[in-house]
Each structure stands twice: as structure tokens, then as C-alpha cells.
Design a protein around this motif. Structure first.
Motif, PDB file in Angstrom:
ATOM      1  N   GLU A 157       0.851  -1.239   0.064  1.00  0.00           N
ATOM      2  CA  GLU A 157       0.124  -0.210   0.040  1.00  0.00           C
ATOM      3  C   GLU A 157       0.918   1.247   0.039  1.00  0.00           C
ATOM      4  N   GLU A 160       2.592   1.609  -3.560  1.00  0.00           N
ATOM      5  CA  GLU A 160       1.540   2.440  -4.462  1.00  0.00           C
ATOM      6  C   GLU A 160       1.243   3.660  -4.153  1.00  0.00           C
ATOM      7  N   ARG A 161       1.294   4.253  -3.017  1.00  0.00           N
ATOM      8  CA  ARG A 161       1.235   5.731  -2.427  1.00  0.00           C
ATOM      9  C   ARG A 161       2.473   6.341  -3.059  1.00  0.00           C
ATOM     10  N   ALA A 164       2.471   6.746  -6.676  1.00  0.00           N
ATOM     11  CA  ALA A 164       0.766   6.983  -7.346  1.00  0.00           C
ATOM     12  C   ALA A 164       0.730   8.270  -8.285  1.00  0.00           C
ATOM     13  N   LYS A 168      -4.309  10.427  -7.336  1.00  0.00           N
ATOM     14  CA  LYS A 168      -3.906   9.576  -6.151  1.00  0.00           C
ATOM     15  C   LYS A 168      -2.790  10.163  -5.155  1.00  0.00           C
ATOM     16  N   MET A 169      -2.347  11.244  -5.333  1.00  0.00           N
ATOM     17  CA  MET A 169      -1.205  11.655  -4.889  1.00  0.00           C
ATOM     18  C   MET A 169      -1.448  11.893  -3.337  1.00  0.00           C
ATOM     19  N   SER A 170      -0.288  11.747  -2.564  1.00  0.00           N
ATOM     20  CA  SER A 170      -0.228  12.387  -1.216  1.00  0.00           C
ATOM     21  C   SER A 170       1.014  12.892  -0.898  1.00  0.00           C
ATOM     22  N   SER A 173       3.782  10.841  -1.658  1.00  0.00           N
ATOM     23  CA  SER A 173       4.374  10.868  -3.278  1.00  0.00           C
ATOM     24  C   SER A 173       4.986  12.142  -3.854  1.00  0.00           C
ATOM     25  N   GLN A 177       8.511  11.908  -5.527  1.00  0.00           N
ATOM     26  CA  GLN A 177       8.641  12.260  -6.914  1.00  0.00           C
ATOM     27  C   GLN A 177       9.206  13.542  -7.204  1.00  0.00           C
ATOM     28  N   GLN A 269      -4.785  15.874  -4.156  1.00  0.00           N
ATOM     29  CA  GLN A 269      -4.321  14.664  -4.587  1.00  0.00           C
ATOM     30  C   GLN A 269      -4.428  14.500  -6.038  1.00  0.00           C
ATOM     31  N   THR A 270      -5.000  15.554  -6.890  1.00  0.00           N
ATOM     32  CA  THR A 270      -4.693  15.483  -8.348  1.00  0.00           C
ATOM     33  C   THR A 270      -3.649  16.350  -9.033  1.00  0.00           C
TER      34      THR A 270
END
Length: 298
Positions: A157, A160-161, A164, A168-170, A173, A177, A269-270
């Protein structure tokens, strides 16, 4: 000195090894020992350790991954918190320690100055305890000299976060990134460990960008204050949350969003990393304000 080759283990042998050494898996430390050498081979294939490489390993456990790294000819610095496991590793890898191929540090990785334990360039290859994944990534990526490459086993999990896409960003992430290219290499089922965790794992590959392409320390601090503020209310629309969480009025926030090309009704998150950078520039310096404090969590 390459050290002993990794043993061919399965969960029953891991249990027997722990019993013989007077050890046990400690739930408090999220100890789940890798017991599948096929998974080990896949990790090493992603890491590509070679003779002369410097590698940092966090939480070596019983040394299955340590042995594989040493067998490649890499020089390994391993940080182990558990006193019993550290003693086990000193005994098992005594020749490698004596010849300088393995440096074993007994202590909490979160208390170490991780980016200065090894001379650069260095890599990180580790089966990370689940509960320290985020702070370890912050420690390794948030300060130079950053690793050349990180190959990390983490909770699926969380993997994947971290990787993402927008939507689905946090905060985690965005942070990772911004600093690096990230991909999920493969999943690892619970039965690959002893004891079996309650969740799936995954191996991620993190390749930091050239430091010359990064923001200055002051600009980066502005970026994280902005992103952290937005993710305090991650399900709210940006034009509302930023006006509440930052020392700007709604008009300035609206103008900055328009300049950055970000619709005001989008959620945090977008928003992709490049858009956060554009929004930081459009907003300008974020003055001191209680709403801009750093927050914990991911």
C-alpha cells in the motif's frame, strides 16, 4: 572478502535459525524475516550490486540480503536496532567484518545521520520495517548526498502511494517524486516472510535526480510548506484549503491558481509535482504563519 553466500531458506528454516540463536520475531519492531530466496534474487537483480559498490542496508535481520550483497563484492554498511540480531550478524559475518567488507552499526536507523554514513556514491538496498518507511525516505532524500539508487521492500500500500499518479497523490508521493523517479518493481506475498505479515509487500526502485536540478534549500522549504498546507485538507478544493491554511487572502490564491493553470476546484491529490512547483512560483514567498507549520504523518 565477499562473506558467506546466502543460505537457501524457507520459513521453517528461519524459525529453526531463530530458535537456535535464542531469538524471536518482535512485533513491536515490525520484524518479518525474508524467507524466500527467489524474492532475494529479484531484489538483487533490481539492485545490481557490483564489486566495489558501497551499499547501505537498514534492518538486515538474519542477513539473507546482507549475504547476497557481500557475495557480489559490495562493501556493506548495515544498521540493526535489535541487539540479539546484531550479535547474530557479528557471529555469522565475522570474516566479512574482519576484512572490512561489512560494517555493522548497532542502533536505531532513525538516530543515524544516514546520508553521511557512507562516502558517495552509494546505494541503499533494504527490507524496511513498515513503520519507518516514511521517515527513512525523508532522511535519505531530504538532504545531500542522496543515494545513487534505492531498492526497498516496503508495504504494498505504501509502495503504491509513493509511486501514485496524479489523482491518487499524497504528501509522501509528492515529496519522493520531486526528488526521484519511482517505480514499483514487483509485489511480494506474505508467505515470503517468517512470520507472515498481515499485508502484501512490494519492492520499489527509487532513482534520485541530479542535485543540480533541484531547488535551493529556501525554495524547497517554501514548496513543502505549500504542499503540507494543502494536504491538511486533502479532500477539499484547493482555492478553499489554501486560503484557510496559508497567510494569503482568497483573491491572491485564486490569481496564483490561474497563473499556474490549476483549476480552483481541484483537490490536492490531483496535483502533479510540476504543478506544485508552478503554484509555488505564482504564490511567491509564504510568510511566517501558524497555519504553515510542518506536520507529521506521511
Amino acid at each position: 572478502m565477499s562473506g558467506a553466500p546466502p543460505p537457501r531458506l524457507d520459513p521453517a528454516e528461519v524459525r529453526a535459525t531463530l530458535r537456535a540463536a535464542g531469538l524471536r520475531a518482535r512485533h513491536r519492531l515490525s520484524q518479518n524475516f525474508l524467507a524466500d530466496t527467489d524474492v532475494l534474487d529479484e531484489i538483487l537483480a533490481e539492485a545490481r550490486p557490483a564489486a566495489g559498490d558501497r551499499v547501505l542496508e537498514i534492518g538486515p535481520g538474519l542477513g539473507l540480503l546482507t549475504g547476497g550483497l557481500l557475495a557480489s563484492g559490495a562493501a556493506v554498511t548495515a544498521v540493526e536496532l535489535d541487539r540479539g540480531l546484531a550479535a547474530f550478524l557479528r557471529d555469522r559475518f565475522e570474516p566479512a567484518i574482519d576484512h572490512g567488507a561489512l560494517r555493522l552499526i548497532e542502533g536505531d536507523a532513525l538516530d543515524q545521520d544516514l546520508v553521511h554514513l557512507l562516502e558517495p556514491p552509494y546505494d541503499v538496498v533494504a527490507n524496511l520495517p513498515y513503520h519507518i518507511t516514511s521517515p527513512i525516505l525523508h532522511a535519505l532524500l531530504g538532504e545531500a548526498p542522496r543515494p545513487r539508487r534505492l531498492v526497498l521492500m516496503v508495504q504494498r500500500e505504501v509502495a503504491e502511494r509513493i509511486a501514485a499518479p496524479p489523482g491518487k497523490m499524497s504528501y509522501l508521493s509528492v515529496f519522493v517524486q520531486y526528488h526521484a523517479r519511482v517505480r514499483v518493481a514487483f509485489r511480494v506475498p506474505p508467505e515470503a516472510f517468517e512470520p507472515e505479515p498481515a499485508v502484501e509487500s512490494a519492492v520499489i526502485v527509487v532513482e534520485p535526480y541530479d542535485a543540480d536540478d533541484r531547488l535551493s534549500a529556501e525554495e524547497e522549504d517554501q514548496l513543502w510548506r505549500l504542499v503540507q498546507a494543502a494536504f491538511r485538507e486533502r479532500r477539499k478544493m484547493l482555492h478553499n484549503v489554501l486560503a484557510r491554511q496559508l497567510p494569503f487572502d482568497a483573491g491572491r490564491v485564486a490569481a496564483a491558481l490561474e497563473t499556474a493553470g490549476i483549476a480552483p476546484d481541484r483537490r490536492p491529490q490531483t496535483v502533479a509535482v510540476g504543478e506544485w512547483l508552478a503554484l509555488k512560483d505564482a504564490l511567491g514567498p509564504i510568510g511566517e504563519d501558524w497555519r504553515g507549520r510542518r506536520v507529521g504523518g506521511e
